[in-house]
Design a protein around this motif. Structure first.
Motif, PDB file in Angstrom:
ATOM      1  N   UNK A   1       0.869  -1.174   0.000  1.00 57.19           N
ATOM      2  CA  UNK A   1       0.000   0.000   0.000  1.00 57.19           C
ATOM      3  C   UNK A   1       0.906   1.223   0.000  1.00 57.19           C
ATOM      4  N   UNK A   2       0.613   2.156  -0.885  1.00 58.07           N
ATOM      5  CA  UNK A   2       1.429   3.366  -0.946  1.00 58.07           C
ATOM      6  C   UNK A   2       0.596   4.530  -1.462  1.00 58.07           C
ATOM      7  N   UNK A   3       1.103   5.726  -1.147  1.00 60.95           N
ATOM      8  CA  UNK A   3       0.503   6.956  -1.671  1.00 60.95           C
ATOM      9  C   UNK A   3       1.372   7.455  -2.805  1.00 60.95           C
ATOM     10  N   UNK A   4       0.725   8.073  -3.768  1.00 57.95           N
ATOM     11  CA  UNK A   4       1.452   8.643  -4.896  1.00 57.95           C
ATOM     12  C   UNK A   4       0.662   9.830  -5.426  1.00 57.95           C
ATOM     13  N   UNK A   5       1.288  10.639  -6.280  1.00 54.59           N
ATOM     14  CA  UNK A   5       0.547  11.753  -6.870  1.00 54.59           C
ATOM     15  C   UNK A   5      -0.624  11.232  -7.710  1.00 54.59           C
ATOM     16  N   UNK A   6      -1.769  11.813  -7.499  1.00 53.85           N
ATOM     17  CA  UNK A   6      -2.977  11.379  -8.185  1.00 53.85           C
ATOM     18  C   UNK A   6      -2.838  11.485  -9.700  1.00 53.85           C
ATOM     19  N   UNK A   7      -2.180  12.520 -10.164  1.00 49.89           N
ATOM     20  CA  UNK A   7      -2.050  12.747 -11.604  1.00 49.89           C
ATOM     21  C   UNK A   7      -1.229  11.659 -12.300  1.00 49.89           C
ATOM     22  N   UNK A   8      -0.385  10.937 -11.577  1.00 50.96           N
ATOM     23  CA  UNK A   8       0.488   9.953 -12.202  1.00 50.96           C
ATOM     24  C   UNK A   8      -0.015   8.524 -12.193  1.00 50.96           C
ATOM     25  N   UNK A   9      -1.176   8.273 -11.607  1.00 49.84           N
ATOM     26  CA  UNK A   9      -1.659   6.900 -11.446  1.00 49.84           C
ATOM     27  C   UNK A   9      -1.874   6.203 -12.778  1.00 49.84           C
ATOM     28  N   UNK A  10      -2.650   6.802 -13.665  1.00 47.43           N
ATOM     29  CA  UNK A  10      -2.954   6.150 -14.949  1.00 47.43           C
ATOM     30  C   UNK A  10      -1.695   5.972 -15.801  1.00 47.43           C
ATOM     31  N   UNK A  11      -0.805   6.961 -15.785  1.00 46.45           N
ATOM     32  CA  UNK A  11       0.443   6.823 -16.552  1.00 46.45           C
ATOM     33  C   UNK A  11       1.296   5.683 -15.999  1.00 46.45           C
ATOM     34  N   UNK A  12       1.374   5.577 -14.665  1.00 47.86           N
ATOM     35  CA  UNK A  12       2.156   4.496 -14.054  1.00 47.86           C
ATOM     36  C   UNK A  12       1.578   3.138 -14.450  1.00 47.86           C
ATOM     37  N   UNK A  13       0.263   2.996 -14.398  1.00 46.19           N
ATOM     38  CA  UNK A  13      -0.365   1.729 -14.787  1.00 46.19           C
ATOM     39  C   UNK A  13      -0.140   1.428 -16.266  1.00 46.19           C
ATOM     40  N   UNK A  14      -0.228   2.421 -17.118  1.00 49.09           N
ATOM     41  CA  UNK A  14      -0.041   2.228 -18.563  1.00 49.09           C
ATOM     42  C   UNK A  14       1.402   1.804 -18.880  1.00 49.09           C
ATOM     43  N   UNK A  15       2.379   2.451 -18.215  1.00 51.92           N
ATOM     44  CA  UNK A  15       3.795   2.089 -18.435  1.00 51.92           C
ATOM     45  C   UNK A  15       4.099   0.701 -17.869  1.00 51.92           C
ATOM     46  N   UNK A  16       3.522   0.386 -16.728  1.00 55.44           N
ATOM     47  CA  UNK A  16       3.808  -0.885 -16.062  1.00 55.44           C
ATOM     48  C   UNK A  16       3.171  -2.054 -16.787  1.00 55.44           C
ATOM     49  N   UNK A  17       1.945  -1.896 -17.228  1.00 57.17           N
ATOM     50  CA  UNK A  17       1.206  -2.971 -17.885  1.00 57.17           C
ATOM     51  C   UNK A  17       0.668  -2.494 -19.231  1.00 57.17           C
ATOM     52  N   UNK A  18       1.542  -2.398 -20.228  1.00 52.06           N
ATOM     53  CA  UNK A  18       1.112  -1.846 -21.524  1.00 52.06           C
ATOM     54  C   UNK A  18       0.065  -2.691 -22.249  1.00 52.06           C
ATOM     55  N   UNK A  19       0.005  -3.998 -21.991  1.00 49.28           N
ATOM     56  CA  UNK A  19      -0.963  -4.866 -22.668  1.00 49.28           C
ATOM     57  C   UNK A  19      -2.269  -5.032 -21.883  1.00 49.28           C
ATOM     58  N   UNK A  20      -2.391  -4.334 -20.785  1.00 49.66           N
ATOM     59  CA  UNK A  20      -3.578  -4.477 -19.932  1.00 49.66           C
ATOM     60  C   UNK A  20      -4.733  -3.634 -20.469  1.00 49.66           C
ATOM     61  N   UNK A  21      -5.939  -4.051 -20.162  1.00 45.41           N
ATOM     62  CA  UNK A  21      -7.085  -3.210 -20.508  1.00 45.41           C
ATOM     63  C   UNK A  21      -7.057  -1.937 -19.660  1.00 45.41           C
ATOM     64  N   UNK A  22      -7.813  -0.957 -20.064  1.00 46.00           N
ATOM     65  CA  UNK A  22      -7.871   0.296 -19.296  1.00 46.00           C
ATOM     66  C   UNK A  22      -8.429   0.024 -17.905  1.00 46.00           C
ATOM     67  N   UNK A  23      -7.908   0.722 -16.901  1.00 48.42           N
ATOM     68  CA  UNK A  23      -8.437   0.539 -15.543  1.00 48.42           C
ATOM     69  C   UNK A  23      -9.919   0.905 -15.496  1.00 48.42           C
ATOM     70  N   UNK A  24     -10.659   0.206 -14.649  1.00 45.67           N
ATOM     71  CA  UNK A  24     -12.099   0.404 -14.522  1.00 45.67           C
ATOM     72  C   UNK A  24     -12.416   1.380 -13.401  1.00 45.67           C
ATOM     73  N   UNK A  25     -13.579   1.961 -13.488  1.00 43.74           N
ATOM     74  CA  UNK A  25     -14.060   2.791 -12.390  1.00 43.74           C
ATOM     75  C   UNK A  25     -15.259   2.139 -11.721  1.00 43.74           C
ATOM     76  N   UNK A  26     -15.727   1.030 -12.284  1.00 42.81           N
ATOM     77  CA  UNK A  26     -16.845   0.289 -11.706  1.00 42.81           C
ATOM     78  C   UNK A  26     -16.399  -1.147 -11.448  1.00 42.81           C
ATOM     79  N   UNK A  27     -17.169  -1.873 -10.710  1.00 45.16           N
ATOM     80  CA  UNK A  27     -16.940  -3.282 -10.364  1.00 45.16           C
ATOM     81  C   UNK A  27     -15.585  -3.543  -9.724  1.00 45.16           C
ATOM     82  N   UNK A  28     -15.153  -2.625  -8.874  1.00 46.22           N
ATOM     83  CA  UNK A  28     -13.919  -2.833  -8.119  1.00 46.22           C
ATOM     84  C   UNK A  28     -14.205  -3.758  -6.936  1.00 46.22           C
ATOM     85  N   UNK A  29     -13.188  -4.430  -6.452  1.00 43.17           N
ATOM     86  CA  UNK A  29     -13.360  -5.366  -5.338  1.00 43.17           C
ATOM     87  C   UNK A  29     -13.725  -4.667  -4.034  1.00 43.17           C
ATOM     88  N   UNK A  30     -13.210  -3.465  -3.838  1.00 36.35           N
ATOM     89  CA  UNK A  30     -13.552  -2.714  -2.637  1.00 36.35           C
ATOM     90  C   UNK A  30     -14.517  -1.602  -3.014  1.00 36.35           C
TER      91      UNK A  30
END
Length: 174
Positions: free
Chosen positions: A100-129
């Motif tokens: 668990x960590x905190x990070x700048x809000x503006x960098x979240x989507x870019x970090x996910x895109x760079x880390x997992x380039x073949x992944x689908x776009x992150x969802x805003x619905x149907x999250x586990x929590x």
């Protein structure tokens, strides 16, 4: 009293019964074998019954570096990230890492895109929590890069304020 060919007196009641050929050591070994096979189960059961640990067979949580926890899921710590609490490894047969960590809000989507380039776009619905604003779940069949130790990666993001995001990262085998 009758005499045998050798001239010895025959004992009454012996009747010339031949001596038994039972190999008692073999019978004892066959009888003890099943008990010996069950011994490890008995020892494990007794150990669990009298253990004061929540994890009597091992595999309890242990602190690891957040870099190690993220690397198991094919990620690296994002720029500006600060750990919240500690990062944990847990498992005996299957392994799981969490961070668990905190990070700048503006960098979240870019970090996910760079880390997992073949992944689908992150969802805003149907999250586990329920309180998550953004989530991403990847498996070895969809989106995880080659050579990653985890079979599944789950990322949940909660926007705390206009500049900060709380990221929950879990990577585990199944």
């Amino acid at each position: 009293m009758a005499r045998t060919r050798t001239g010895r007196a025959e004992q009454p009641g012996a009747g010339g019964v031949p001596r038994g050929r039972t190999r008692w050591w073999l019978v004892a070994a066959v009888a003890v074998l099943p008990a010996t096979a069950l011994l490890p189960f008995v020892v494990a059961f007794v150990g669990m019954a009298f253990s004061d640990s929540e994890y009597p067979l091992g595999g309890g949580p242990k602190a690891v570096s957040c870099t190690q926890a993220l690397a198991f899921g094919g990620a690296a710590p994002p720029d500006g990230a600060t750990p919240v609490g500690g990062c944990v490894e847990q498992g005996r047969q299957d392994v799981s890492y969490s961070a668990d960590f905190r990070m700048p809000r503006a960098g979240v989507r870019d970090w996910l895109r760079r880390t997992y380039p073949d992944a689908p776009a992150p969802e805003t619905e149907s999250c586990l929590t329920d309180d998550a604003d953004l989530c991403l779940e990847l498996s070895y069949m969809q989106g995880l890069p080659e050579g990653v130790g985890a079979d599944v990666v789950q990322v949940s993001v909660t926007y705390e304020d206009s500049g900060t995001a709380l990221v929950g990262f879990a990577a585990f085998t199944i």
